[in-house]
Design an enzyme around this catalytic site. Structure first.
Site, PDB file in Angstrom:
ATOM      1  N   ASP A 293     -64.517 -42.651 -25.577  1.00  0.00           N
ATOM      2  CA  ASP A 293     -63.066 -42.536 -25.862  1.00  0.00           C
ATOM      3  C   ASP A 293     -63.029 -43.192 -27.309  1.00  0.00           C
ATOM      4  O   ASP A 293     -62.297 -44.281 -27.306  1.00  0.00           O
ATOM      5  CB  ASP A 293     -62.115 -43.092 -24.786  1.00  0.00           C
ATOM      6  CG  ASP A 293     -60.514 -42.861 -25.201  1.00  0.00           C
ATOM      7  OD1 ASP A 293     -60.522 -42.046 -26.144  1.00  0.00           O
ATOM      8  OD2 ASP A 293     -59.775 -43.031 -24.358  1.00  0.00           O
ATOM      9  N   LYS A 295     -61.891 -42.419 -30.169  1.00  0.00           N
ATOM     10  CA  LYS A 295     -60.792 -42.217 -30.984  1.00  0.00           C
ATOM     11  C   LYS A 295     -60.969 -42.459 -32.570  1.00  0.00           C
ATOM     12  O   LYS A 295     -60.422 -43.379 -33.167  1.00  0.00           O
ATOM     13  CB  LYS A 295     -59.522 -43.009 -30.589  1.00  0.00           C
ATOM     14  CG  LYS A 295     -59.029 -42.916 -29.105  1.00  0.00           C
ATOM     15  CD  LYS A 295     -57.592 -43.503 -28.766  1.00  0.00           C
ATOM     16  CE  LYS A 295     -57.124 -43.127 -27.464  1.00  0.00           C
ATOM     17  NZ  LYS A 295     -57.972 -43.735 -26.488  1.00  0.00           N
ATOM     18  N   ASP A 298     -61.128 -42.124 -39.215  1.00  0.00           N
ATOM     19  CA  ASP A 298     -61.314 -42.338 -40.691  1.00  0.00           C
ATOM     20  C   ASP A 298     -61.753 -41.180 -41.252  1.00  0.00           C
ATOM     21  O   ASP A 298     -61.934 -40.092 -40.668  1.00  0.00           O
ATOM     22  CB  ASP A 298     -62.714 -43.525 -40.552  1.00  0.00           C
ATOM     23  CG  ASP A 298     -62.178 -44.492 -41.829  1.00  0.00           C
ATOM     24  OD1 ASP A 298     -61.757 -44.115 -42.958  1.00  0.00           O
ATOM     25  OD2 ASP A 298     -62.220 -45.648 -41.715  1.00  0.00           O
TER      26      ASP A 298
HETATM   27  N1  5IU Z   1     -55.085 -42.772 -22.964  1.00  0.00           N
HETATM   28  C1  5IU Z   1     -53.887 -42.813 -22.432  1.00  0.00           C
HETATM   29  N2  5IU Z   1     -53.026 -42.189 -23.296  1.00  0.00           N
HETATM   30  C2  5IU Z   1     -53.297 -41.370 -24.251  1.00  0.00           C
HETATM   31  C3  5IU Z   1     -54.646 -41.523 -24.610  1.00  0.00           C
HETATM   32  C4  5IU Z   1     -55.511 -42.259 -24.030  1.00  0.00           C
HETATM   33  O1  5IU Z   1     -53.548 -43.416 -21.545  1.00  0.00           O
HETATM   34  O2  5IU Z   1     -52.417 -40.873 -24.879  1.00  0.00           O
HETATM   35  I1  5IU Z   1     -54.974 -40.352 -26.543  1.00  0.00           I
HETATM   36  C5  5IU Z   1     -56.331 -43.842 -22.355  1.00  0.00           C
HETATM   37  C6  5IU Z   1     -56.055 -45.121 -22.050  1.00  0.00           C
HETATM   38  C7  5IU Z   1     -56.880 -45.471 -20.826  1.00  0.00           C
HETATM   39  C8  5IU Z   1     -56.864 -44.050 -20.081  1.00  0.00           C
HETATM   40  O3  5IU Z   1     -58.210 -45.444 -21.225  1.00  0.00           O
HETATM   41  O4  5IU Z   1     -56.562 -43.013 -20.973  1.00  0.00           O
HETATM   42  C9  5IU Z   1     -55.621 -44.260 -19.081  1.00  0.00           C
HETATM   43  O5  5IU Z   1     -55.789 -45.221 -18.180  1.00  0.00           O
HETATM   44  P1  5IU Z   1     -54.747 -45.524 -16.853  1.00  0.00           P
HETATM   45  O6  5IU Z   1     -54.842 -44.167 -15.952  1.00  0.00           O
HETATM   46  O7  5IU Z   1     -55.612 -46.775 -16.233  1.00  0.00           O
HETATM   47  O8  5IU Z   1     -53.423 -45.719 -17.499  1.00  0.00           O
END
Ligand code: 5IU
EC number: 2.4.2.10
Length: 464
Positions: A293, A295, A298
């Site tokens: 993940d 993200k 750049d």
């Molecule tokens: N995550 C989010 N929301 C988003 C995005 C990524 O929650 O919009 I883009 C990621 C952050 C974390 C996971 O790594 O998804 C969700 O974790 P929890 O189920 O613990 O909230």
């Protein structure tokens, strides 16, 4: 075809079943020894075994494209079934050749072909599972195994956990019954064997991870869909832990329930290429994808470096990465170019919308732009991170974070919905679940709950 009882008596006569006291490889003393290898010296018995197995295959009503025998004893049996009933055969080597093509699977097949596994004896189910893993890694669909003889040591259950249905010609209890009935063994011996079987039930073998150097050549989108279907899972575990050893341990506990594991490599305090390779091997064995993940956000040239260089060399191990489309399509171009240096399929998920309160992605034009970019680069972009259904076709997988069964949010803007709501109201195909599983007392059990609820809702709502 001949009577099953006759066949059992013949097998007894050629000493395929022996009674006494035998020391097993494990050191255990067993009152029975079963060795079906001897049947290759008795062509009539060999054929009779194959005919009975084919009967079971026919009765199972499973449709399939090919049959794969597990070496060694099941190979001649599978050959007879395939030759007599004109069915294409595959062989899974025990070892990949170290010359020429290095193929593990011999024979012709296409991605998504359905293949039936043929085995002579099932105890724990581990050899069937190993064969299924190799075939699945090549994109074949494995749902059923036909075995001649089931030792009733929990193999059926173990296989079921890996989504393989077991069909067998004979159970050990039936063999004992026939032999007692025909005066070959006493009631007492039969009871002894039953007792031994009861006391030696097997569990799904704990993983013995070998470094596997297999090359997978199926496009990533197809592989993802095959994994989901076969494992009946649309659950992505978000393993937001800061220790890779712990993630490795967790992945063994929940690996069979998930279709994808998401990590943030930059929060790991013990990252090493060795350890990430271990995780990669588990993902191959238990058949899930690895999502970094990252993200990316750049310009093309910089993300190329971030993807391939530095401490993490993400492109070498992550099947998928997450990418912000903010810089424009150049970011996808940069990543796609870098991925070409790798001998395995790679892809990305474009972040179209976020689950956090007040996200700046809540903008129609922005989201439209992301979808257009995905369509233009649909070989590499296989889906979105999203909070609503963005396309009418099923080409792109919609992956949705912010899922929790009994929480509505956290102190830092996360907003949760249930698995069913995520699919129904937010258009999810894949549920990304983190703390709901990580913070539970029994992570494996909770993962199983999210898998079951998630996939059931997915089947009902998407009508797949
Ligand atoms: N995550 C989010 N929301 C988003 C995005 C990524 O929650 O919009 I883009 C990621 C952050 C974390 C996971 O790594 O998804 C969700 O974790 P929890 O189920 O613990 O909230």
């Amino acid at each position: 075809m001949g009577d099953l009882a006759d066949l059992v008596l013949q097998l007894y006569d050629i000493e395929a079943f022996k009674f006494g006291s035998f020391k097993l490889k494990t050191g255990l003393q067993s009152p029975i020894y079963i060795d079906l290898r001897v049947i290759i010296s008795y062509p009539d018995i060999l054929r009779s075994v194959a005919v009975h197995m084919n009967e079971i295959l026919k009765r199972s009503n499973v449709s399939f494209d090919s049959i794969c025998g597990v070496p060694y004893t099941a190979l001649p049996i599978a050959s007879i079934i395939c030759a007599d009933y004109k069915r294409p055969m595959l062989i899974r080597r025990k070892e990949a050749k170290n010359y020429g093509t290095k193929k593990l699977i011999e024979g012709k097949f296409q991605i998504n072909d359905r293949c039936i596994i043929i085995e002579d004896i099932v105890t724990s189910g581990s050899s069937v599972i190993e064969t299924a893993d190799s075939l699945r890694a090549e994109g074949l669909q494995i749902t059923d195994a036909i075995v001649f003889f089931d030792r009733e040591q929990n193999g059926e259950n173990n296989l079921q956990k890996r989504n393989i249905r077991l069909h067998r010609v004979l159970k050990i209890s039936e063999v004992l019954g026939y032999l007692v009935q025909h005066g070959k063994i006493s009631e007492e011996i039969s009871e002894n064997v039953k007792e031994f079987i009861n006391q030696n039930q097997t569990q799904l073998p704990t993983l013995n991870i070998e470094i596997e150097n297999k090359t997978i050549s199926i496009p990533i989108r197809q592989r993802f869909q095959t994994i989901m279907k076969e494992k009946r899972s649309n659950l992505c575990l978000s393993a937001d832990l800061t220790n890779l050893d712990e993630i490795i341990k967790l992945s063994k506990q929940v690996g069979s329930n998930i279709c994808m594991l998401k990590i943030h490599s930059d929060i790991l305090t013990d990252f090493s290429m060795d350890k990430i390779q271990q995780l990669k091997d588990i993902s191959r064995k238990l058949n899930f994808l690895l999502l970094e993940d990252r993200k990316f956000a750049d310009i093309g040239n910089t993300v190329k470096l971030q993807y391939t260089k530095g401490l993490f060399r993400i492109v070498e191990w992550a099947d998928l990465v997450t990418v912000h489309a903010l810089p424009g399509e150049c970011i996808v171009q940069g990543l796609e170019q870098s991925a070409q240096s790798i001998n395995e399929p790679r892809g990305c998920l474009l972040i179209a919308q976020m689950s956090s309160k007040g996200a700046f992605t809540d903008n129609e034009d922005y989201v439209k732009g992301v979808v257009e970019c995905a369509k233009k680069y649909s070989d590499f972009v296989i889906g979105f991170i999203s909070q609503s259904r963005l396309t009418t076709t099923d080409e792109f997988l919609h992956c949705t974070p912010g899922v929790h069964l009994n929480n509505t949010g956290d102190q830092l803007g996360q907003q949760y919905v249930t698995p069913r709501q995520a699919i129904d109201e937010r258009g999810a195909d894949i549920l990304i679940v983190g703390r709901a599983i990580l913070d539970s007392i029994n992570r494996a059990k909770t993962a199983e709950e999210y898998q079951q609820q998630g996939y059931q809702a997915y089947e009902e709502i998407r009508k797949i």
